[in-house]
Enzyme design. Structure first.
Site, PDB file in Angstrom:
ATOM      1  N   HIS A   1      45.732  36.673  40.011  1.00  0.00           N
ATOM      2  CA  HIS A   1      44.528  36.098  40.613  1.00  0.00           C
ATOM      3  C   HIS A   1      43.319  36.161  39.675  1.00  0.00           C
ATOM      4  O   HIS A   1      42.319  35.489  39.921  1.00  0.00           O
ATOM      5  CB  HIS A   1      44.203  36.787  41.943  1.00  0.00           C
TER       6      HIS A   1
ATOM      7  N   ASP B   1      51.780  38.964  41.765  1.00  0.00           N
ATOM      8  CA  ASP B   1      50.373  38.976  41.355  1.00  0.00           C
ATOM      9  C   ASP B   1      50.212  39.565  39.957  1.00  0.00           C
ATOM     10  O   ASP B   1      49.348  40.418  39.697  1.00  0.00           O
ATOM     11  CB  ASP B   1      49.516  39.755  42.360  1.00  0.00           C
TER      12      ASP B   1
ATOM     13  N   SER C   1      40.306  44.373  38.861  1.00  0.00           N
ATOM     14  CA  SER C   1      41.658  43.813  38.989  1.00  0.00           C
ATOM     15  C   SER C   1      42.313  43.634  37.630  1.00  0.00           C
ATOM     16  O   SER C   1      41.713  43.088  36.700  1.00  0.00           O
ATOM     17  CB  SER C   1      41.601  42.460  39.696  1.00  0.00           C
TER      18      SER C   1
END
Length: 517
Positions: free
Chosen positions: A242, A275, A357
């Site tokens: 993402h 992911d 992230s």
């Protein structure tokens, strides 16, 4: 007394005078009125008056058996023990030269009589020189010299003490200035970060930061910031899917290293189901790959360190512990199809915020054990930090990381083939089922609920069966079953606890493989 008898003492005094010259003698004091001073012949001693009843006076020796200092100056008084009894004249009255203390001239001092019969006058006679006597002038000069030395020595000592005190006061004034200038105490600089104790947060950070990067991504009308870390010296960098997703097909990705250097990166491969994504930089030397640990060895309560760029603040280090393992979570944004990421995550209370992230979660040995991917927000949903799921509010102590064992396998596949494979059981699940366990659909939307010839069909699973456990671990819904399955590699064997018509049985199953979309 004949001449032979008196010659000896004259000879002895002459010898003494020759051996010890007389000092300069002050002038003779004036005689009293009406009295003539007795004449003296050079070299002849004065004869004292004979005592009454004696035919002739015996001449005493001039030189005493032991040296005796006779004062030449004025004296206040003499005791009877200090001098012999004065001689008297024939009439019984003291003669002019036999007085214990001879009168001095008007205004002058009195002088003591000589103990050896010398005239008591203001001027010493020729035989009164005493080599052992202290000359008054010399005594005064020596005393003055000693006093001067003591005064000079004392002055030097006072000067030294005053200088030391003045220097100390001056240094204090320069430093403190009577309160006009404030100087705060400070300890000396400590050791370098590289010298910190192994396992400490600063020790881990010093070794990990050179291998952590910040990614700035833009494209398709979107932009964002995330984190990644170096996998090898060829320039491969692992991050979250993402993070790079906004770049699309024509966007740009800029990688900034901890030292400030920047480089353009391209996408090698990405997988929305896990992911995870791999990008690569070219023409960059001196890369620092981070060592990979083993997430199966992690225990609840282990200390961990999270590194990333929350809110675009690169090189941010936070610390915490492993709060839980095998925590099933979903993330990915749109919550539909393959856009959903299913992660059997490590839970940590280390602060993870938007921008973290893709950053590494390190153990106390400085090894990567997880990839920070999602947080639980105050609204009760989970999602990528700063993306969907309502997590923009920041950390509340509930962060989740993809186990490194799973990430390593996916990264190897993305680098080698550009695609990642998913382990599957060959059935579709009823995600609306509210009972305990994961129920197999009774009808398929795009095909049969159980794939013919697939792993589930071979294990005897039928439509409507409820799967309650995987390898003895309970699953409470379809999401948890997917997470458990995807935590394994294709080809792994599992034991499923299956309930059908109220009866439970065990089914052995070998996982199949499906490519990422």
């Amino acid at each position: 007394m004949d001449q032979a008898e008196s010659a000896a003492p004259r000879t002895t005094k002459g010898a003494l005078e020759a051996a010890y010259p007389r000092p300069t003698i002050p002038s003779q004091p004036t005689a009293a009125p009406g009295e003539q001073p007795p004449p003296r012949t050079a070299g002849a001693p004065a004869q004292p008056d004979a005592a009454p009843g004696q035919g002739a006076a015996h001449l005493e020796a001039v030189v005493p058996s032991q040296p005796t200092a006779v004062p030449y100056g004025p004296v206040a008084a003499l005791t009877a023990d200090a001098h012999p009894e004065p001689a008297t004249s024939a009439s019984g009255t003291p003669g002019p030269e036999s007085s214990p203390i001879t009168d001095a001239p008007s205004g002058g001092p009195a002088y003591a009589p000589d103990p050896h019969g010398m005239p008591a006058s203001g001027t010493p006679g020729p035989w009164r020189y005493d080599p052992w006597a202290v000359v008054p002038g010399q005594r005064s000069a020596a005393g003055s010299s000693a006093r001067r030395r003591r005064i000079v020595g004392g002055a030097v000592l006072v000067a030294l003490v005053a200088g030391a005190v003045g220097g100390g006061v001056g240094a204090w004034l320069q430093r403190d200035g009577f309160g006009r200038t404030l100087n705060l105490p400070q300890t000396a600089a400590g050791d370098r970060p590289a010298d910190r104790a192994p396992g400490s947060v600063s020790w881990i950070a010093a070794r990990a930061l050179p291998g952590v990067v910040t990614l700035h991504v833009s494209g398709s009308g979107e932009s964002g910031t995330g984190t990644g870390f170096v996998l090898d010296k060829q320039g491969h960098i692992l991050t979250n899917n993402h993070v790079v997703q906004p770049a699309g097909q024509n966007g740009s990705i800029t990688v900034t290293f901890n030292g400030g250097q920047t480089a353009r990166a391209t996408v090698v491969g990405r997988d929305s189901g896990y992911d995870l994504a791999v990008v690569k930089v070219s023409g960059v030397s001196g890369l620092t790959p981070l060592p990979l640990g083993n997430s199966d060895s992690v225990r609840v309560g282990d200390s961990v360190v999270a590194i990333g760029a929350p809110f675009d603040l690169p090189g941010t280090v936070t610390t915490g512990i492993i709060s839980a393992k095998e925590r099933p979570i979903t993330a990915g944004g749109k919550q539909e199809g393959t856009d959903i990421s299913y992660v059997d995550a490590l839970q940590t209370d280390a602060a993870i915020n938007p921008g973290n992230s893709g950053g590494p979660l390190m153990d106390s040995a400085g090894r990567v054990v997880g990839i920070n991917s999602a947080i639980r927000s105050a609204g009760g949903t989970s999602g990528e930090p700063g993306q969907s799921g309502g997590a923009q509010g920041g950390s509340i102590g509930l962060g989740f990381a993809i186990p490194v064992n799973q990430a390593r396998r996916v990264a190897e596949e993305l680098i080698n083939t550009g695609r990642a494979t998913h382990a599957v059981i060959g059935v579709t699940l009823d995600m609306a089922y509210t009972g305990d366990g994961a129920r197999v659909n009774t009808k398929g939307a795009d095909g049969p609920p159980v794939t013919p010839g697939g792993p589930g069909d071979k294990a005897g699973i039928r439509t409507g069966d409820v799967i309650r456990a995987v390898d003895g671990v309970r699953v409470h819904n379809g999401q948890e079953l997917i997470v458990k399955v995807r935590s394994h590699r294709p080809g792994d064997r599992l034991r499923l606890t299956v309930e059908r018509d109220g009866r439970a049985h065990t089914a052995a199953l070998t996982l199949g493989s499906a490519g990422s979309g």
